[in-house]
Motif scaffolding. Structure first.
Motif, PDB file in Angstrom:
ATOM      1  N   ASP A 136     -17.053  -7.132  13.323  1.00  0.00           N
ATOM      2  CA  ASP A 136     -16.183  -7.926  12.461  1.00  0.00           C
ATOM      3  C   ASP A 136     -16.365  -9.423  12.708  1.00  0.00           C
ATOM      4  OD1 ASP A 136     -13.920  -7.817  10.541  1.00  0.00           O
ATOM      5  OD2 ASP A 136     -12.870  -8.871  12.143  1.00  0.00           O
ATOM      6  N   SER A 137     -16.497  -9.795  13.969  1.00  0.00           N
ATOM      7  CA  SER A 137     -16.628 -11.214  14.313  1.00  0.00           C
ATOM      8  C   SER A 137     -17.876 -11.830  13.710  1.00  0.00           C
ATOM      9  CB  SER A 137     -16.709 -11.398  15.833  1.00  0.00           C
ATOM     10  OG  SER A 137     -15.679 -10.707  16.451  1.00  0.00           O
ATOM     11  N   GLY A 138     -18.922 -11.014  13.593  1.00  0.00           N
ATOM     12  CA  GLY A 138     -20.177 -11.573  13.104  1.00  0.00           C
ATOM     13  C   GLY A 138     -20.476 -11.211  11.657  1.00  0.00           C
ATOM     14  N   ALA A 139     -19.526 -10.541  10.982  1.00  0.00           N
ATOM     15  CA  ALA A 139     -19.809 -10.046   9.632  1.00  0.00           C
ATOM     16  C   ALA A 139     -19.971 -11.182   8.627  1.00  0.00           C
ATOM     17  CB  ALA A 139     -18.700  -9.104   9.181  1.00  0.00           C
ATOM     18  N   GLU A 140     -20.837 -10.978   7.652  1.00  0.00           N
ATOM     19  CA  GLU A 140     -21.024 -11.971   6.586  1.00  0.00           C
ATOM     20  C   GLU A 140     -19.977 -11.775   5.489  1.00  0.00           C
ATOM     21  OE1 GLU A 140     -25.055 -10.577   6.220  1.00  0.00           O
ATOM     22  OE2 GLU A 140     -24.760 -10.783   8.387  1.00  0.00           O
ATOM     23  N   VAL A 141     -19.627 -10.507   5.255  1.00  0.00           N
ATOM     24  CA  VAL A 141     -18.566 -10.211   4.301  1.00  0.00           C
ATOM     25  C   VAL A 141     -17.634  -9.220   4.987  1.00  0.00           C
ATOM     26  CG1 VAL A 141     -17.974  -9.292   2.011  1.00  0.00           C
ATOM     27  CG2 VAL A 141     -20.182 -10.425   2.371  1.00  0.00           C
ATOM     28  N   ASP A 142     -16.369  -9.367   4.725  1.00  0.00           N
ATOM     29  CA  ASP A 142     -15.361  -8.529   5.365  1.00  0.00           C
ATOM     30  C   ASP A 142     -14.461  -8.015   4.249  1.00  0.00           C
ATOM     31  OD1 ASP A 142     -13.682  -7.396   7.231  1.00  0.00           O
ATOM     32  OD2 ASP A 142     -12.605  -9.263   7.640  1.00  0.00           O
ATOM     33  N   MET A 143     -14.277  -6.692   4.194  1.00  0.00           N
ATOM     34  CA  MET A 143     -13.475  -6.162   3.084  1.00  0.00           C
ATOM     35  C   MET A 143     -12.561  -5.048   3.582  1.00  0.00           C
ATOM     36  SD  MET A 143     -14.794  -4.773  -0.598  1.00  0.00           S
ATOM     37  CE  MET A 143     -15.434  -6.373  -0.959  1.00  0.00           C
ATOM     38  N   ASN A 144     -11.362  -5.004   3.032  1.00  0.00           N
ATOM     39  CA  ASN A 144     -10.454  -3.907   3.319  1.00  0.00           C
ATOM     40  C   ASN A 144     -10.161  -3.169   2.028  1.00  0.00           C
ATOM     41  OD1 ASN A 144      -9.699  -4.282   6.255  1.00  0.00           O
ATOM     42  ND2 ASN A 144      -9.326  -6.318   5.439  1.00  0.00           N
ATOM     43  N   ILE A 145     -10.247  -1.854   2.114  1.00  0.00           N
ATOM     44  CA  ILE A 145     -10.010  -1.004   0.950  1.00  0.00           C
ATOM     45  C   ILE A 145      -8.829  -0.106   1.250  1.00  0.00           C
ATOM     46  CG2 ILE A 145     -10.990   0.841  -0.504  1.00  0.00           C
ATOM     47  CD1 ILE A 145     -12.664  -1.576  -0.864  1.00  0.00           C
ATOM     48  N   VAL A 146      -7.815  -0.191   0.401  1.00  0.00           N
ATOM     49  CA  VAL A 146      -6.710   0.767   0.477  1.00  0.00           C
ATOM     50  C   VAL A 146      -6.844   1.640  -0.767  1.00  0.00           C
ATOM     51  CG1 VAL A 146      -4.212   1.056   0.698  1.00  0.00           C
ATOM     52  CG2 VAL A 146      -5.303  -1.063   1.499  1.00  0.00           C
ATOM     53  N   ALA A 147      -6.894   2.946  -0.568  1.00  0.00           N
ATOM     54  CA  ALA A 147      -7.139   3.811  -1.729  1.00  0.00           C
ATOM     55  C   ALA A 147      -6.466   5.156  -1.531  1.00  0.00           C
ATOM     56  CB  ALA A 147      -8.641   3.984  -1.941  1.00  0.00           C
ATOM     57  N   THR A 148      -6.451   5.920  -2.587  1.00  0.00           N
ATOM     58  CA  THR A 148      -5.867   7.262  -2.490  1.00  0.00           C
ATOM     59  C   THR A 148      -6.946   8.260  -2.092  1.00  0.00           C
ATOM     60  OG1 THR A 148      -6.358   7.933  -4.749  1.00  0.00           O
ATOM     61  CG2 THR A 148      -4.352   6.665  -4.424  1.00  0.00           C
TER      62      THR A 148
ATOM     63  N   PHE B  81       6.173  11.500  -3.098  1.00  0.00           N
ATOM     64  CA  PHE B  81       4.769  11.051  -3.028  1.00  0.00           C
ATOM     65  C   PHE B  81       4.041  11.283  -4.350  1.00  0.00           C
ATOM     66  CE2 PHE B  81       5.267  11.401   1.639  1.00  0.00           C
ATOM     67  CZ  PHE B  81       4.791  10.148   1.968  1.00  0.00           C
ATOM     68  N   VAL B  82       3.363  10.270  -4.825  1.00  0.00           N
ATOM     69  CA  VAL B  82       2.503  10.433  -6.009  1.00  0.00           C
ATOM     70  C   VAL B  82       1.044  10.383  -5.604  1.00  0.00           C
ATOM     71  CG1 VAL B  82       4.230   9.539  -7.608  1.00  0.00           C
ATOM     72  CG2 VAL B  82       2.608   7.959  -6.543  1.00  0.00           C
ATOM     73  N   ALA B  83       0.780  10.018  -4.366  1.00  0.00           N
ATOM     74  CA  ALA B  83      -0.604   9.976  -3.892  1.00  0.00           C
ATOM     75  C   ALA B  83      -0.597   9.958  -2.374  1.00  0.00           C
ATOM     76  CB  ALA B  83      -1.315   8.731  -4.425  1.00  0.00           C
ATOM     77  N   GLN B  84      -1.757  10.234  -1.819  1.00  0.00           N
ATOM     78  CA  GLN B  84      -1.950  10.124  -0.371  1.00  0.00           C
ATOM     79  C   GLN B  84      -2.801   8.885  -0.136  1.00  0.00           C
ATOM     80  OE1 GLN B  84      -3.950  13.549   1.337  1.00  0.00           O
ATOM     81  NE2 GLN B  84      -4.342  12.492   3.263  1.00  0.00           N
ATOM     82  N   VAL B  85      -2.364   8.010   0.766  1.00  0.00           N
ATOM     83  CA  VAL B  85      -3.045   6.725   0.897  1.00  0.00           C
ATOM     84  C   VAL B  85      -3.617   6.535   2.302  1.00  0.00           C
ATOM     85  CG1 VAL B  85      -0.917   5.524   1.509  1.00  0.00           C
ATOM     86  CG2 VAL B  85      -2.788   4.239   0.521  1.00  0.00           C
ATOM     87  N   ALA B  86      -4.817   5.946   2.346  1.00  0.00           N
ATOM     88  CA  ALA B  86      -5.416   5.563   3.621  1.00  0.00           C
ATOM     89  C   ALA B  86      -6.176   4.269   3.405  1.00  0.00           C
ATOM     90  CB  ALA B  86      -6.339   6.667   4.142  1.00  0.00           C
ATOM     91  N   ALA B  87      -6.642   3.675   4.478  1.00  0.00           N
ATOM     92  CA  ALA B  87      -7.335   2.394   4.353  1.00  0.00           C
ATOM     93  C   ALA B  87      -8.444   2.296   5.375  1.00  0.00           C
ATOM     94  CB  ALA B  87      -6.355   1.247   4.557  1.00  0.00           C
TER      95      ALA B  87
ATOM     96  N   GLY C 282       0.817  -1.213   0.000  1.00  0.00           N
ATOM     97  CA  GLY C 282       0.000   0.000   0.000  1.00  0.00           C
ATOM     98  C   GLY C 282       0.850   1.261   0.000  1.00  0.00           C
ATOM     99  N   LEU C 283       1.909   1.251   0.789  1.00  0.00           N
ATOM    100  CA  LEU C 283       2.746   2.453   0.876  1.00  0.00           C
ATOM    101  C   LEU C 283       3.616   2.632  -0.357  1.00  0.00           C
ATOM    102  CD1 LEU C 283       3.805   2.272   4.622  1.00  0.00           C
ATOM    103  CD2 LEU C 283       2.051   3.735   3.591  1.00  0.00           C
ATOM    104  N   ARG C 284       4.118   1.507  -0.886  1.00  0.00           N
ATOM    105  CA  ARG C 284       4.967   1.638  -2.078  1.00  0.00           C
ATOM    106  C   ARG C 284       4.174   2.177  -3.272  1.00  0.00           C
ATOM    107  NH1 ARG C 284       7.109  -3.066   0.180  1.00  0.00           N
ATOM    108  NH2 ARG C 284       5.850  -4.423  -1.125  1.00  0.00           N
ATOM    109  N   ALA C 285       2.854   1.916  -3.268  1.00  0.00           N
ATOM    110  CA  ALA C 285       2.032   2.387  -4.383  1.00  0.00           C
ATOM    111  C   ALA C 285       1.874   3.900  -4.394  1.00  0.00           C
ATOM    112  CB  ALA C 285       0.658   1.714  -4.343  1.00  0.00           C
ATOM    113  N   CYS C 286       2.222   4.561  -3.307  1.00  0.00           N
ATOM    114  CA  CYS C 286       2.019   6.014  -3.280  1.00  0.00           C
ATOM    115  C   CYS C 286       3.340   6.780  -3.289  1.00  0.00           C
ATOM    116  CB  CYS C 286       1.135   6.417  -2.094  1.00  0.00           C
ATOM    117  SG  CYS C 286       1.904   6.251  -0.499  1.00  0.00           S
ATOM    118  N   VAL C 287       4.434   6.050  -3.474  1.00  0.00           N
ATOM    119  CA  VAL C 287       5.751   6.679  -3.443  1.00  0.00           C
ATOM    120  C   VAL C 287       6.508   6.338  -4.722  1.00  0.00           C
ATOM    121  CG1 VAL C 287       8.007   6.624  -2.288  1.00  0.00           C
ATOM    122  CG2 VAL C 287       5.919   6.692  -0.936  1.00  0.00           C
TER     123      VAL C 287
END
Lengths: 238, 238, 238, 238, 238, 238
Positions: free
Chosen positions: B180-192, B155-161, B97-102
């Motif tokens: 989170d423990s009871g979630a049916e779907v769990d997703m992580n988004i890393v984006a600019t 930096f080419v972008a600012q990144v958060a997740a 994630g970090l390398r994608a913004c540098v």
């Protein structure tokens, strides 16, 4: 006068924040100057194999440092796949120090695991760890007594620890990293608030030192422990 | 309305304390509600073997949790002698994630090592880590630029997740541990901060989920990242 | 047109040889072009500690590569004494994917261990592994049902996996090694034969990518999974 | 009178056989009563990484026990794949003790590796190790001086070590295993033949002990070291 | 007559498929009945530390088994974090056997790494490995000679291996798993196509065996090696 | 005549000191010339998992070398965190050799663990280990029989071992290190005092050797074992 402006028998600024974290049965953040350690006490309803069926409990300790707690980054022990000798030595010291102040029989068959994790290091991490660990342990035991899980106060003493050393030929209390790096003698004192000794570890960093210096250092250490014990009591005050 | 009283598209209380520690070139304490992570950025004037002589730099990341960051104590990875698959997976995600913004070429031959250590866990530790890591990295790079060691902004972008998930059939933003423990779907988004995607990791925790749900979750995640990016900018404001 | 002469939405030559080995309860050799994986399913009449006494079963997976499955020889993980992060990440993905298509309650107290060993790698080893693992698992379960050890069909879905990615700015299905090495975006889709999603893992290999590209890649991936599911059914046909 | 018939300030029968083995540059078999340790000193024409190019040498130590050196068999550390904390702690102590009596600059760029292997244990293995290690080191250095490899005597002191402890309320010298197991306080003293202290490690095995007891134990320890130094000189006499 | 219907001096069906994989410089699939091993030869333009600068090359070997190559699943060595003694013993045997038939000086400063991975085991995996490894090695060397990288044929002999053993009191050639499990004596013969011995490893599985039996077994083994050498030549025929 | 002055069929000076250590149930120091090994036999009232409930016992062996048993210091296996292949191979050989001379059923449910630790190495450490291990084992079993813990003599044979090899084209008995380093063929013979074979391991160190040489070496080995058996009987004489 020391480089930091402290008198030879002066502790750094001491701070102990009890109940620092939400999950553990007991926890504290302890600061000796810039040295900061997170200490937790975790109750586990099991005992190690050699104590099964003996009705007695156990107190154990582990120690770690964040990779960048230090001036330059150290490799993460988890990534290297083994704990260093220094780490094992320190956690054995912490465990012994705490067990010396608790009547293990009174805990019943449970283990209290102490974790000391240094988030910032500036000398004296093991003595800050022990001093904070007593507080975390006391908080956990308070909870166990409140719930009736432990009937009788298991503490037989209050324990704290401090470093002393010889810097530029002079005995000094509670060395910071810079002092520690250049010290001629380095000593750690674990003792009770009453002035009885639990552990004395003194090392000549350069050349052997005279018997008289040992005496001076131990005196200074006991003085420091007495003051730290006061800070512990403040942190534990209801 | 969620159990915590939050609206489905509402983040937890976010706090980012920059320069949290004294030694690292960059550091931050990041809190997503009760999840708290110490993030440090350490500059090392070396590059990994495969980059020697190529004039380019590297950004890498490691992740850990204090044994009692969680509800019950987990064994210390350093003591067990190996990092778990989950740990390795998370630190690989943070690094990517970090390398994608540098622009690594602009760093010159140095490595910036990010350490994310969770001191308290309540869900979303990897997304909080990435969000805080951006801040620590930016602080370290600011220092490198101030000293002239890096000439051009890498930096080419600012990144958060942020995490998103399906709880009781409904798409929710920034899940806490219970959700989170009871979630049916769990997703992580890393984006600019501009809404471009760096990493999407979605997992059906129970049964497969429809394509339409993916769309809804990604929308929600991008919304969360936008708001987190704002918090990052505040933390980095001079 | 792709370098290999394939259309953007075209899979490589797919081959699935069921019952490839003599000892395992289920096995297959799966080939996605030059990528070849031996998959076995082993039934063990035990469950992991956390499931003992719960009457439910477990499906787990391990992944490995022969040292010279790749263009240049990689060190043997057994000789190095630890599995790499990539390996652990892949085997966690395979395990989750398979558990999502099985009703574990219906297995009873047994574990089915899937082993995916890549004997030749040319991109897409994890998706070939999952696609083959479904076949090996189905063969093992068929045997367990034939012997009466399992009463009710535990499958709730048929699962397959495929990689998609952006190569030279264009969305492509089932990347080979050369395409994968140069891809701008790399994504793995695990889904059911019905088009429901189990796992979506997309990574920007260079710079962040737009939301619209995600949509295009997921569409392409679901198309691929549908065709792979057909190959699985052929391999499993009596 | 002690169980063994010894007076409180009496050492066990001490034996030091110099040049015990054929290959090492220096070696000795040291016996403190039934405790028997083989000590070797190996010269290696290299220095550890942090000393390369500094012109100074190094002295390091390792410690081990044969699996059946003890009353019941202990698992072989090589088979378990890690050295115990106790082992690491002891070998660090031995190394520090020896370095304190040598001017490392005078060694030139070479390392002397001390190996202490306990073949029979009956208490005091670490102090016997240090006492024997001095002899092995002296023999190796004698050889290096004879060959002209070292010009100037690098020794600044003669070092030996002994245990002391409180048994049944009384300070005793050189504890055997049985005494050690029941001791209230356990202390190891590393010192020079001139009575200067190198290392003092005292531990309350049950409860904290008074300051006065520390003084008594240190006196007794220095007495013991003086006598051991005499035995060393006899063993080293040409 | 043996259970399998074979005569005492009869090999199982032997198959050697040369160039079995696409990436390695040399490779083969070798089958001794149901035992199947993938063997690869990888050329690396480096030599081990102890050979640097000596102008000579090296041949080394590693051995592994897929977890379910056997009747019941074995734990993956990579997951357990160490190779078993049996594995190390076998790979040392393979390496020695191959080095005995190659003039290492003629290789120049390169290493040929042999990997033998058993995908199905039915007895005799180490002898099948050696027999196949010769073929993979010969193919790699052929390529090195074709490219001019090696000037002179480095082979001084052709090597193959076979097991022999005493089953129900009778000497038998090329034991399968069932025979091997019940054998009274188990022996592996590595030899040249000319009948000279490279390695003889015979073990009494139950009780000691007479000298005369050794002679009979070695005769039988040499007979088997002669036939295997013929199969190797067929596989290597252009 | 050999360099050492020995005749080709002459053993080195053999010494076996029984009951060498105080704690083990059986122990010996065995010397083959300058090779010296401490062997202990430890009785443990447990059996390995696969024998629980079968009423039979077990004999197992471990092998180690002090770091400076050899001409130059070798790294300590405990410090490196793994035993070398050579070590594992030797300890497997020792264990097999001893089990071949004992009726395990007659031991009852206990394990006898043999430890062979080489304190000085000059060739033939594995054969000296086996020869000494028989003595240590016999002493431990004598004790178990004396106490009534074992009713019936479990020995079915007396076992010893010796190395043979081809040095300068000539078959020689009991090679020392210098001979072993230059030997063309190296062989270890484990046999009974009656001349029956338990283990034959012969290796061509340079080039393949003729069948006839094997015969000559085995004859010589059996001669050596006969003489060693006599030394064992002397050591065990009451």
């Amino acid at each position: 006068m020391r480089k930091s402006g402290r008198a030879p028998d002066q502790l750094r600024a001491i701070e102990i924040i009890p109940n620092y974290l939400r999950h553990p049965e007991g926890s504290a953040l302890v600061a000796f100057g810039d040295t900061r350690v997170i200490v937790t006490a975790s109750v586990d309803e099991k005992v190690p194999p050699h104590l099964i069926g003996k009705g007695t409990g156990w107190v154990t300790a582990e120690y770690g440092m964040l990779p960048r707690a230090t001036h330059t980054r150290s490799a993460r022990e988890a990534a290297r796949g083994r704990q260093q000798g220094r780490t094992l030595e320190i956690q054995r010291l912490i465990g012994r120090g705490l067990r010396a102040c608790v009547e293990l029989d009174r805990l019943g068959p449970l283990t209290i695991a102490i974790d000391c994790d240094v988030i910032q290091a500036d000398g004296g991490t093991r003595t800050a760890s022990i001093t904070g660990a007593y507080v975390a342990l006391a908080l956990a035991i308070r909870k166990l007594r409140a719930s009736g899980r432990i009937k009788k106060d298991p503490f037989v003493a209050q324990v704290a620890a401090v470093s002393v050393g010889v810097v530029d030929g002079k005995a000094c209390l509670d060395l910071d990293y810079e002092e520690d790096s250049g010290a001629e003698v380095d000593m750690n004192i674990v003792a009770t608030s009453e002035g009885a000794l639990i552990e004395v570890q003194g090392t000549a960093e350069k050349r052997a030192f005279p018997r008289a210096m040992l005496d001076e250092l131990v005196d200074l250490g006991l003085l420091g422990v007495e003051r730290l014990a006061e800070e512990q009591r403040k942190a534990l005050a209801p």
